[in-house]
Design an enzyme around this catalytic site. Sequence first.
Site, PDB file in Angstrom:
ATOM      1  N   LYS A 102     117.318  17.565 -17.759  1.00 41.72           N
ATOM      2  CA  LYS A 102     115.877  17.420 -17.595  1.00 41.72           C
ATOM      3  C   LYS A 102     115.585  16.218 -16.704  1.00 41.72           C
ATOM      4  CE  LYS A 102     111.727  16.949 -20.487  1.00 41.72           C
ATOM      5  NZ  LYS A 102     111.239  16.353 -21.746  1.00 41.72           N
ATOM      6  N   GLN A 103     116.457  15.205 -16.767  1.00 43.62           N
ATOM      7  CA  GLN A 103     116.120  13.945 -16.119  1.00 43.62           C
ATOM      8  C   GLN A 103     117.378  13.097 -15.912  1.00 43.62           C
ATOM      9  OE1 GLN A 103     114.317  13.584 -20.073  1.00 43.62           O
ATOM     10  NE2 GLN A 103     114.050  11.447 -19.508  1.00 43.62           N
TER      11      GLN A 103
ATOM     12  N   GLU B 215     116.959  15.151 -22.357  1.00 45.81           N
ATOM     13  CA  GLU B 215     116.654  15.910 -23.575  1.00 45.81           C
ATOM     14  C   GLU B 215     117.114  17.362 -23.523  1.00 45.81           C
ATOM     15  OE1 GLU B 215     112.529  15.313 -24.449  1.00 45.81           O
ATOM     16  OE2 GLU B 215     112.738  13.141 -24.368  1.00 45.81           O
TER      17      GLU B 215
ATOM     18  N   TRP C 241     110.554   4.696 -25.525  1.00 43.81           N
ATOM     19  CA  TRP C 241     111.481   3.810 -24.823  1.00 43.81           C
ATOM     20  C   TRP C 241     111.034   3.567 -23.387  1.00 43.81           C
ATOM     21  CZ3 TRP C 241     115.164   5.477 -20.877  1.00 43.81           C
ATOM     22  CH2 TRP C 241     114.995   6.812 -20.491  1.00 43.81           C
ATOM     23  N   ASP C 242     110.194   4.462 -22.880  1.00 44.71           N
ATOM     24  CA  ASP C 242     109.699   4.358 -21.511  1.00 44.71           C
ATOM     25  C   ASP C 242     109.107   2.975 -21.238  1.00 44.71           C
ATOM     26  OD1 ASP C 242     109.643   6.849 -22.722  1.00 44.71           O
ATOM     27  OD2 ASP C 242     108.053   7.632 -21.468  1.00 44.71           O
TER      28      ASP C 242
END
Lengths: 710, 710
Positions: free
Chosen positions: A594-595, A482, A355-356
């Site tokens: 994580k992000q 994640e 998806w990045d």
Amino acid sequence: MSHKVLKTHQYNPVNLALEETLFHTANGRIGVRANFEEGYDEGIVGIRGSYLNAFFDTHRIVHPEKLFGFPEIGEKILNVTDVQCIDVQIEGRKVTITPENVSEYSRAMDMGRGEASRSFTWTDGGKPLIKFDIRRLASFLRREVFALSYSVTAIEPVRFQLQSIVNGEVSNFFDPSDPRVAGEAYRTLIIDKSEIDGNRLTMESYTQQIGHRLFVQSDHRIITDTGRVEKPKSHMDSGVLALVWEAALTPGESITLEKISTFRDSRRFPDEDERCRDYWNGIDVPPYKVLAEEQVVYVEEFWEKAAVDIDGDDAAAANLNFNIYQLFQSTPSDNRAGIPAKGLSGEGYEGHYFWDTEIYMFPFLLYTRPEAARSILLFRHSTLPGAREQARILGHQRGAAYPWRTISGRECSAYYPSGSAQYHINADIAYAVIRYWEATEDDVFIRDFGAEILFETARIWLELGNFSDGRFHIHGVTGPDEYTCLVNDNYFTNQMARKNLQSAVDVYAWMDSHFPVELTRLSDTLKLDRAETQDWESAADRMYLPYDAVRNLNPQDESFLRKPMWDFSSTPPDNHPLLLHYHHMTLSRFQVCKQADTVLAYVLLNPPEKDSTIRKSFHYYEGVTTHDSSLSYAAFAILAARLGEPEKAYEYFSRTVSLDLNDTHGNTKDGIHAANMGGAWMAAVWGFGGFFPDGSLPTFRPVLPSKWKR
Amino acid sequence: MSHKVLKTHQYNPVNLALEETLFHTANGRIGVRANFEEGYDEGIVGIRGSYLNAFFDTHRIVHPEKLFGFPEIGEKILNVTDVQCIDVQIEGRKVTITPENVSEYSRAMDMGRGEASRSFTWTDGGKPLIKFDIRRLASFLRREVFALSYSVTAIEPVRFQLQSIVNGEVSNFFDPSDPRVAGEAYRTLIIDKSEIDGNRLTMESYTQQIGHRLFVQSDHRIITDTGRVEKPKSHMDSGVLALVWEAALTPGESITLEKISTFRDSRRFPDEDERCRDYWNGIDVPPYKVLAEEQVVYVEEFWEKAAVDIDGDDAAAANLNFNIYQLFQSTPSDNRAGIPAKGLSGEGYEGHYFWDTEIYMFPFLLYTRPEAARSILLFRHSTLPGAREQARILGHQRGAAYPWRTISGRECSAYYPSGSAQYHINADIAYAVIRYWEATEDDVFIRDFGAEILFETARIWLELGNFSDGRFHIHGVTGPDEYTCLVNDNYFTNQMARKNLQSAVDVYAWMDSHFPVELTRLSDTLKLDRAETQDWESAADRMYLPYDAVRNLNPQDESFLRKPMWDFSSTPPDNHPLLLHYHHMTLSRFQVCKQADTVLAYVLLNPPEKDSTIRKSFHYYEGVTTHDSSLSYAAFAILAARLGEPEKAYEYFSRTVSLDLNDTHGNTKDGIHAANMGGAWMAAVWGFGGFFPDGSLPTFRPVLPSKWKR
């Protein structure tokens, strides 16, 4: 590093694997790691590799506990036939660089010219013998072409031998101890046919499992001051073709070997007759100089549109332009491929698309090279069959579920909680489609391709979520973060799904007024009727977005704020990134990210939330996010800038922009973090530039860190 | 089937694999499938196997995507040295049963005697030649012993040959197409030493990976009417030992070969000198008859305590006694093993122990053979080191997390969402401990073993869950229902955790008054203090139990009722069990249950809920449960009986009690469903018998189906 040249003067064996990535040359089709042509000194471990975007083989995925729908076929980009090899012997002794026998060492990536170079002087007992000057490029105009120019100039009288090799006995890199790269050796290409014809070496191979074919050809030219070069001898040996030249030079004399290689593969040229694979068929192979000159023209045109200048912060500008160049050289142009997570710089993530691409890399393309952005979307459109198949596997009657990781379009994720469960990828692709339309007004694309993507992605949400207590809820999915898998009502997912649904409704209405015939045809194909679009509308309107009124926060998911906080104070520094030191279940039961997740939703969409909620949430998530994903800093940087905190934004931006150059994640040797690079661009343009794409008209509200003038 | 004999008179090749399970002989240590001694006719696929409880080898678990803490070492019960083999030749022709050459066929499992038998007449062109009569038992008094008696009686004059074989070249069964059994061939035992000494065959082997050793010995005796039997010839051939007798019989004459085999292994006799492995060391090997007589005494004693009579429903009683007998013959006595999910009847689930033991099988043992129940708990106590290690892997600083599936105590589950995430196993084991204490008042056990289990299991909950909004919540776990994984506040888990915590608090207080010295010692070892027990108490007191006031239901988990219902009407019948036809994520987003979950919590614990809530929930879960797990019917049967719905209870009970006999799950060939068998007993005794163990004193409130008199 100057604005557009990355350079090093230091020969340090420890850095070589990293430099292979940083100095790699690519053109969106071919990527060649910056290995030394002549190889390394004994004991130095590099990752020698050349890759063709989307050229892969399959392998069986064996699950120790196989449940229904777990993918059984994996895909992996291949390390293809090695044309980098040029062996050199001086006075009968093989040349490999060691700290003892090298001086005046330098290597550079000239991003202004699209060319990498390396030069050094070979010494013997401290005495300079011969000077090397090596250049290489992957041609942007001729995406099949990788060219090398290998020059030596004698300082002392010297006899030496140049051997150009085409090596078909290649395999992929593996490291059983690192879950982020392949765990076992992987047989790749089987050589089918080899030929030596004068100065031309050709080799045909096919991939063992799926039978994709590859045709590689290397043409050679020798340029000397004197003409005193012998004709080459040739030899052929189980997968290795070679041409060997002997020469004797007097001081000041030089000799250059040009090696122009072409790669053609059956994924792109499936119908071509086997005998017509010579790219230069009928024309002379151009000299390296010509290719280099073409290259400069192309690259300069790119920089005219894309270069970023930062008045007052040359270092940041240089770093940013490095990132931009990496994206540029990773982007394909043929609708047959996406941009792998590592570009074409390494094998990390197996050359897969995530998806990045649409969320982090696409904006840069869209606003600098919209034709490349279009190509990326056309590629995604071409993989709809795989996405439909994945939707059926996941139990959906209709629509498409884009896979988490793939090359061909087939889901290759072997761990669904942080893989296929990331349904948001559907909305991310739809988001790119609608942004593309807004920016380009390319109605034909929407009519012929975009609408189908929007409809097929939108309809999944109606089967995935459901109405309950008057609101539309989405259960059991994973957001971008994640560390918290399989949750209910993930804020990011629900927001993006809402946008996906709204866009589909809007485009349906637009098609209805502007292209009713095409809409009818598409609706028939998709078995889509107006009633379904009304469901989309009502799901979008009634989409549940988690909000905690007491804390004035948007929880990342419905249960997030009920969990305890991660105890960072007693987490040893060596235990980062956390995913390498804690079980996924451990991470899942804490508030630890994580992000960027909710923060990213704020960045991408015009948030319906109060400013105070956004500000408070931003600071809240700052406290619980580890940024163990390279995708994280950029989103934080952009939101910080928007919230009028430019110094904090600059801090995040700095970490983004230097992630690979400083190898802050410690794995740049496996390839660049292409999405982070796109994120760096976004941080600059969306963040400090204050560009905001959501809404009827994009807006600019620049917010500059104190150091920056303009 | 009479009350205590399972019998068939039909030779049907299709049923043989199933019969291998149903007629297997075991004693909790050794289990031997009911293979024909002489083998099958060509083309018939059986699963030939002999197993020793807890005798396993390890293998690498390879994960296609390996994350932190995923188990890397698996364990698998081994198919051990085959002592069943007896080859027969009549007039030079090998005997295998075919429909054409057999008459008067019958086989039986006499559960009143603990002995299996088989008889048939071998015919040639329709003419009866010779009669076979074969008996076998796994001795309950001598758990090392498996005995065979193989008799033939001539009808016509006949020359024949009997060959007794010990075959060490064995491997486990595999079927790549069925996720419920092993997917690939698995090398097992390596033969170390073989010997033939007169009528004795001995073979020593070791397991390839972990080096567990096995010593097998078969002693033979020939009994004839006439003495006209030759001395045996012997031969030895790569892993196969054989003794061969030739005989000529006149009509009416008979000959019997007795083969008394013993199995000793290094897991149980680790210190024994290699030369002392002869079980009969110094004494005569007893005749089969003596072993059979001992067996009857032992088995009769068992039935005195355990037999169930149902006045008015002989069939149900017979089925139930079959189930009870299977549990009996699956239960070890040596504290070195648990009860595998398939008993010792097959390789399904790799011989692993699950939570089923404590929840479904343990009650039967507890109320019929408390010493066996104690042994099971002692075994669990002995595996605390593995459970502590698993707790550390899952990120817990203190306590033990019992593994989802294991032989040695190490977690072997390769799929944590429906494996290690089932934290309730901790509470299930604690539940068995406290029930054992209540039923037996065995204070010494609690002092020396039980308290440690209770404390170490209880403390996990405090690290797993947390207080939020004044209540104690447990996030990200899986309850018994494997169709809904990784949920928050699973009703079953929270209820059972509460019981675990309360029990630990109670036992701590009791130890404090009765065994303060031992408590201090244990507390020192575990680094446990009174403050921690106060946390247990407050977590138990404030445990959140999901309740929906509007619907008057206990949701299975906090989000369960918000999800849409599974559409059973458009689920094709062939798509059951659902887990073989739908992705785990698909199942997870619907209200659909594989098995009793909330219902089971009601069954096990005195529910604090209103009767109306329980009744309503019961009917609700009836509507959404597929019973794809064999553990489901029993819980529904018990609760139906308690709710005064005996006919419905009988319906569930019938499905429970005949699950293996009728092979309703289609996989009984892989072994019995031991937990379901315990469930059948519970359905009868807890359900219809109205026995309720929770509370200060157990109560009986019988509720009989109309058919049952008493």
